[in-house]
Structure formats: C-alpha cells, structure tokens
Motif scaffolding. Structure first.
Motif, PDB file in Angstrom:
ATOM      1  N   ALA A 280       0.823  -1.206   0.000  1.00 16.08           N
ATOM      2  CA  ALA A 280       0.000   0.000   0.000  1.00 16.08           C
ATOM      3  C   ALA A 280       0.859   1.259   0.000  1.00 16.08           C
ATOM      4  N   GLY A 641     -10.889  -2.473  -7.544  1.00 17.58           N
ATOM      5  CA  GLY A 641      -9.800  -1.542  -7.304  1.00 17.58           C
ATOM      6  C   GLY A 641     -10.220  -0.128  -7.667  1.00 17.58           C
ATOM      7  N   ARG A 667     -10.833   4.041   0.243  1.00 21.21           N
ATOM      8  CA  ARG A 667     -10.536   3.797  -1.158  1.00 21.21           C
ATOM      9  C   ARG A 667      -9.932   2.399  -1.257  1.00 21.21           C
ATOM     10  N   ASP A 669      -7.373   0.005  -2.796  1.00 20.01           N
ATOM     11  CA  ASP A 669      -6.132   0.201  -3.553  1.00 20.01           C
ATOM     12  C   ASP A 669      -5.887  -0.948  -4.523  1.00 20.01           C
ATOM     13  N   ARG A 670      -4.734  -0.895  -5.176  1.00 23.45           N
ATOM     14  CA  ARG A 670      -4.373  -1.808  -6.259  1.00 23.45           C
ATOM     15  C   ARG A 670      -4.492  -3.286  -5.850  1.00 23.45           C
ATOM     16  N   VAL A 675      -8.246   1.496   2.195  1.00 22.21           N
ATOM     17  CA  VAL A 675      -7.463   2.548   2.850  1.00 22.21           C
ATOM     18  C   VAL A 675      -8.431   3.616   3.341  1.00 22.21           C
ATOM     19  N   GLY A 694       2.944   6.663  -4.759  1.00 27.82           N
ATOM     20  CA  GLY A 694       1.481   6.557  -4.747  1.00 27.82           C
ATOM     21  C   GLY A 694       0.867   6.962  -6.068  1.00 27.82           C
ATOM     22  N   ARG A 696      -1.397   5.301  -7.786  1.00 33.58           N
ATOM     23  CA  ARG A 696      -2.680   4.695  -8.116  1.00 33.58           C
ATOM     24  C   ARG A 696      -3.779   5.726  -8.181  1.00 33.58           C
TER      25      ARG A 696
END
Lengths: 696, 77
Positions: A280, A641, A667, A669-670, A675, A694, A696
């Motif tokens: 992350a 995602g 949110r 994440d990938r 998060v 970061g 993403r």
C-alpha cells in the motif's frame, strides 16, 4: 519451474490456510477448524482443503510454511516436559532467586512466586569454571556430569538443559557435558545455553535454556509428525516453521531450537501486516491483530518490525530475539461487567470460542464486545456468510440486564460504552509500542486485522490522531500472507564486554567475523543465494553503572566507534528524553542478524472497478455523535480496485466486518486493501504516514 | 524476604538481610507467607550513599548475625 507454496497458521479456533501459485500470484484462502487434541489433524485437513479448492496436485507444492503455537501453549499451560538442569557449582539457586522485581500489577504481600519449570531436585551442580574472558579456571568435573546423567535417566527425564557460568565466552565445557550426557543417556535431548542464548545474565540465560528443554520434546514430536504425514501425501516440499523473530527455519533446526517458535503465529501476523503496508506504500505502521480473546500490537518502522531481546512468555523472561509484540486481553469475546462501585470493565476475561458471545446462543450469558457490535448494528445478524446466525434479542437482553440497567443508561449508550472501554484499553497497548518507545503514533498508519480488528480500526486511529487505516484484503488470514512472504532469518549474539577507554576493537572484529561466519554458513545451508543474503551488525551498549543495554546498529565495516556511540546517545535520548554525552559507554553484546530471501510472494492485484451499481442494502447502525443512522452495507467482494466508499458505511466480507464511521472515506487500492482516511480537520496532527510511489 | 522463604520451603537454608525501614514489611511478608516469626538480619539505613570502606564495614558487621541464622544460632541480630 515455479510451483505452489502453502502457508498454514494454526490459531486457537481456526487453522488459516493460503495457497499461492508462485509464478502468477494466484491465491486461494480457506479456514479449517483447529483440532487442539492433535493440531496436525487440522493442519492436514487444511492442506487437503486448499489443494482441493485449487485443483492442485500435492506434488506441485514447493514450500510448506507453518506458524504454530505449540511451544507457547506448552509454556502458558504448564504442559512441557519434565526436565533436568546442569549448572555450575554454587549456582543452583539462580533460577529460584531470579530477579527481585515482581509483576507491575501484583500486590507485594499477596504475590506468589511461580514454580520454576524445572524441579529443584532435578538441578545438578557441576564442578568446573570458565572465567568471563573464556579462560578455564577449573576443569569440568566429568564424573559429576555422568552421575547426573545416570540419575536423570533413572528418573525418566529425557530433556536436559546445560547452563554453565560464562559459557558464552567459551562453550567447551557445555559441549563436553553434552557428549557425556548422551553417552550415559543416549535417548536424551540436550539444550546448551551457549547455543540457545549465548549472552550474559545468568537468570535469563538459564531460563531461556530451560524453556527450550521444556518445549523441545513436544515441538520435536509435533514437527516430526507433520513431516511424517506430508510424505505419504506425495508432498516432498520442505517444511519451514515461523520463528518469533519473523523469519522461518527448517523443521530440522526447530527440533533443537524449539523455543525460537514461541511467538510463531503472532510474528507471522506482523510480517503479513508489513507486506500489506509495503504493497500500500506505507513503511511505518502499527499492526493490531484483534481476535476473540486477545489483541496483539506491534510497531513496524522503515519496513522492519521492531525486535526485542527482552521479551516474556507467560511468567518467564525470554531473551531470544523476538518481534516486539505487545499482547493484551481485548477481543470480540471480552466480557463486560459492572463492578460494585459502578465501574464498567471490559476484559481481560473472555467468553472465548466456547461458550462464546451471548448472541451465539451457545450458553454465554455475560455480554461481550461482539454482542455490543451486534446490538449497535455494526455487524450483520450472521457470521461467516451465514454459517453462524446471531441472536440480536438475546444480546440486547444481556447488555440491558448486566450493563445498561446497573448503570442507568439507555441500551445503545451502554453498548457504545463497552466499545469505548475496549478501544481505550487497546489505545493503551498502541501507546506502549509507540509513545513509550519514543515514536509518535501520528507518524504511522494503522493496520487492523484479525476477525475483530477492522471493526475497531477507524475508532482507534481517531483516538490516537492517526489519519490513515489500511484494512488488508484478507484480514482474517493475514498471518498466512506473512508466512508466504517471509525470509529465512537467524540471529547470532555473543557477549564481549568492552569498557572505555580501552575498547578492544580487534576482539570486536574477531567476534563479528566469527558470528558472520556462522551466519553465512547457515544461510548457505538454507539455500540462500549470495546476492539474496543480508547480514546486519548490531551492538548492545550502556552507560557505565547502568543495569540494562540498548541495541543499536553498527553498519560501518571499519567499526566506527564514534558513530556507534552517537547512535546510542540518540536512541537513549529518544527513549528517555536525555543522553549523558560525557558518561563512559560500554559495549556489552555484539549481534549479527542474518536474513535471506528464498522466495518472492507478490500480493495479487485486484481488477479495477467501482462499487456495485446496485443500490446497497441499508440497516440501522448507531454511531457516537450521530445516533442511529440508515447506513449502507456493502459487500467487499463487489468492491473493485479504485472504488471509493464514503462513511458512514459498513463493509462486510466472509472473515470480518469493516466499520467506516461518519467523517471518513475509504478507497480500495491496487491489491484490494481498504485505505480509510479521516476527512475531518487534521488540526492537532502532523506528519501523515509517508507514502511511497502513490501513483494509483 | 520472599526469596529467602521460598528457598527455606525447599529445604535450603537462607537468610534475608533488610535495612531498618523495611523491618516491619519483612515481618509482615514472613507472616503472610506462612512463616510468622521467621528471623532475619537488620542492618542500618541508608546504604546507597556509603563509600566502599563504609559499605565493607557494614557488611563485616552483618556477617556474624548472618552466620548465626544460617548455621543455627537462632535469634534476630
């Protein structure tokens, strides 16, 4: 020719399993019930289930990784082997005397000293003496060793600890004693202090060695049984066991160094949290693993978990290197009670898995934290996708009767009060690993996991002023991710006291060379390619007359003394707010940490997507300040995602529930982490957790 | 005091040495741990501020009563 790796973490209630295809990163996770009478049964069931789920042949497994609580449970439950101890003449009572301090919360007059793991009549004094410099002052009394061996054999004692004075400086007497013991008692197992914990301080070294002897037969048998059952299944992959220091070692080594697996399971969880943080983009994090009975808290800084050499297991000091995990009695099963003077307490007593919370309907009568979550609408009316239905009415009645009425509070306020108390108990533990060690929690992100962690994550972060919470994709099986991603790791140490102004850097260099030689040989034996090896030098330092040391790195190959001492002053200031720049500094123990990467596990990516287009279900959820709110309840499986969820919201998945309170936004994440960040004013805060790359 | 009592209970002769302010606490501990009247040696307070010679003198003075208790003399110093 990549194959599959499988990781199994045997917990108190469930055995968590993760199977990964090493080339593609494709992952299967599952759980089977733990079988406490014979944990190997649950272990094998877990392997069969995961292989069946993935449709993979047993022969395709390349690695089997395991986190176990066998050693810890044996110590905590007092179920280790009958053991004997050989010690230097005149030192028979070292274990009995121990240290003068008593547990912090104990009553000095009522505290009863716990009985030692070795019976006094099985402690034998042996003539022979080695000085602090390793010189022989008096030869080993070999006949006394033989006599002790014969008496131990006659008493049916098969596991023997040997702890001679200053054996860290020269282990020759201990090694000779082992040879003699095995001549007289060929079926015995011998633990030497010079191998288990070759550092000074007689009580702690004796205890570490005795505990190793105490758990070794049990752990040895357990590991042998696992290996014996893997082979007939066609699994030729080596079995690796998680150590307390966050690395793994082979099954053969575990049989002689069993005590190093004491914190095997919790350590795997921390390494899993570290991997999640890494994916992350967060190097500095605090992990909190909240289960049914206890919460394990650990600080990770710069991508490395803090390691301590002053740990404990149960009542005993255990000074082998361990990931610095602080455990408190706080979890979903923690029981709420109102004391006679009208104080609400939550935990440490837990309803455990049996009878469990009141809402399980399995006989529990006292309200637990899980009951409070249910009454407040924070968890659904069933767990594990419907497998465990929950009885809301029963939970309400229990909280009403045991908490709300005695305190004269409305039901929701009483339930919220239970959560507030639990949260504050956990904040105490979070402060202990951060503030009390000189770190500001606001510089870290929180990684909550375990079945109950994500229910509390946002609230805990709020109480500590932490702005970011990372809820892993699979919080219920995170320990298995730690196992899959771990390195091999071993620690080497030797006490070599150096006093100013005559620091003997020649001796220091020789000790380091020797430790690094051992470490290199071990890494080679573990099959680690030279490029994948990492050796880290450290030293324990103290001011003259101080009774304890601080461990600081000593990376300069030229042994830059000034840099080392400056580092010690800085760490002392960080921990205790001051440093004594003019005071003489002693070097006490030299350490080498050896690590090597043998496989790579990349967390699989999550396909991009948005929150499901369909309007989410809603239910009434109570939030402090906002009261009862019609709150959207989302299925985590359907969050792709990049999806963004604005609080208040509840995100449900098979193994946990995440609460996103009002004023927070999450949110995906990938790699599927949720998060969560507060959208409220960050006025009292500074220094958000650092973000790497970061994009993403 | 607790260590001395634990050792005695294992059959190992022991003697606790306490400074004056702790004499009462030591007596209570002995009573609570099942050995009321268990004798111990009392030495003057303070100890922490003594230089080496003075500390040695104190230790020398304590030796006789310690020996008496350990080797079977009986009464408190």
């Amino acid at each position: 020719m990549k194959g599959y790796a499988i990781a199994l973490d045997v917990g108190g209630t469930f055995t968590d399993v993760a199977l990964v295809h090493e080339a593609s990163g494709r992952l299967w996770v599952t759980k089977t019930p733990t079988t406490p009478h014979d944990p190997s049964a649950g272990f094998m069931a877990g392997i069969d289930r995961a292989l069946g789920l993935a449709g993979v042949e047993a022969a395709a497994l390349r690695h089997v990784l395991h986190g176990t609580t066998t050693a810890t449970n044996a110590i905590l439950e007092g179920k280790g082997a009958a053991i004997g101890l050989l010690t230097t003449a005149g030192f028979r009572d070292v274990l009995e005397i121990g240290r003068h301090d008593i547990p912090r919360r104990a009553n000095m007059f009522a505290w009863v000293k716990p009985a030692r793991p070795v019976a006094p009549e099985l402690i034998f004094e042996i003539g022979g003496r080695v000085t602090v410099d390793g010189a022989e002052l008096e030869p080993l009394d070999e006949e006394a060793v033989r006599a002790a061996a014969r008496r131990l054999r006659a008493a049916g004692v098969d596991s023997i600890a040997v702890c001679f004075l200053h054996s860290y400086a020269d282990p020759a007497h201990e090694r000779r004693a082992r040879a003699l013991l095995l001549e007289e008692h060929p079926g015995g197992a011998v633990s030497l202090s010079s191998e288990v914990l070759p550092v000074f301080r007689e009580f702690e070294r004796s205890m570490g060695t005795v505990l190793n002897a105490y758990v070794q037969p049990l752990v040895g048998r357990y590991v042998a049984r696992l290996v014996g059952e893997l082979r007939p299944r066609g699994i030729r992959a080596p079995l690796s066991i998680m150590k307390s220091n966050g690395g793994v070692i082979g099954a053969d080594v575990v049989r002689t160094q069993a005590i190093h697996t004491a914190l095997s399971g919790p350590a795997a969880g921390v390494i899993g949290a570290r991997r999640v943080g890494e994916a992350a983009g967060f190097d500095d994090l605090i992990s909190v693993d909240v289960g049914g009975t206890s919460a394990d808290v650990c600080l990770v800084r710069g991508g490395e978990a803090e390691v301590t050499t002053e740990g404990r297991v149960g009542a005993w000091p255990l000074h082998v290197p361990m990931i610095d995990i602080h455990t408190i009695g706080a979890g979903g099963g923690s029981i709420a009670r109102v004391t006679e003077d009208g104080t609400l307490t939550v935990g440490p007593e837990s309803a455990g898995a049996q009878p469990g919370p009141v809402c399980y309907g399995a006989g529990g009568e006292e309200p637990t934290v899980t009951d409070a979550h249910l009454v407040l609408g924070r968890i659904p009316s069933h767990l594990l996708g419907g497998e465990i239905p929950l009885d809301v009415e029963r939970a309400r009645r229990a909280i009403e009767e045991h908490v709300a009425r005695p305190l004269g509070l409305p039901l929701a306020a009483a339930a919220q009060g239970m959560l507030d108390i639990l949260n504050n108990n956990m904040v105490g533990a979070l402060r202990l690993v951060s503030v009390e060690r000189g770190y500001d929690p606001r510089d870290f992100v929180l990684v909550p996991f375990g079945g109950a962690g994500p229910l509390h994550g946002a609230d805990l972060a709020g109480l500590l002023g932490m702005r970011t919470v990372v809820v892993p994709r699979h919080p219920g099986v995170l320990s298995t991710f730690g196992l899959l991603g771990t390195e091999v790791r071993n620690d080497y140490a030797r006490t070599s006291l150096q006093k100013p102004p005559d620091y003997d850097l020649g001796t220091v260099a020789a000790v380091y060379a020797d430790l690094e030689g051992q470490a290199g040989a071990w890494l080679a034996a573990e099959g680690v390619a030279p490029a994948a090896r990492r050796l880290t030098r450290m030293a324990d330092l103290r001011y003259r007359h101080q009774g304890f040391e601080l461990t600081v790195p000593w990376p300069e190959r030229a042994l830059d003394l000034d840099a080392l001492i400056a580092r010690f002053h800085a760490r002392h200031r960080q921990l205790y707010t001051y440093a004594l720049a003019d005071a003489p500094v002693e070097i006490v123990t030299l350490r080498v940490a050896a690590a090597g990467r043998v496989r790579r596990f990349t967390l699989p990516s999550l396909p991009r997507g948005r929150a499901a287009a369909t309007r989410p279900a809603r239910r009434r959820v109570h939030f402090p300040g906002a009261g009862w709110t019609a709150c959207p309840c989302l299925d985590r499986e359907r969050l792709g995602g990049g999806a963004v969820v604005t609080g208040p919201a509840i995100v449900e998945q098979l193994d946990t529930t995440t609460v996103i309170p009002p004023g927070h936004r999450a949110r995906v994440d990938r790699v599927g982490n949720l998060v969560i960040q507060t959208t409220r004013s960050p006025s009292p805060l500074r220094g958000e957790g650092r973000v790497r790359g970061g994009s993403r | 005091m607790l260590d001395a009592i634990n050792l005695e209970k294992q059959g190992i002769p022991a003697v606790a040495v306490v400074t004056e302010p702790f004499a009462r606490t030591a007596a209570v501990l002995a009573e609570l741990n099942g050995l009321p009247g268990y004798p111990f040696v009392v030495v003057p307070h303070p100890f922490g501020s003594l230089d080496e010679a003075a500390a040695r003198a104190r230790a020398d003075a304590a030796l006789a009563p310690i020996e008496r208790l350990l080797l079977g003399g009986g009464e408190d110093a």
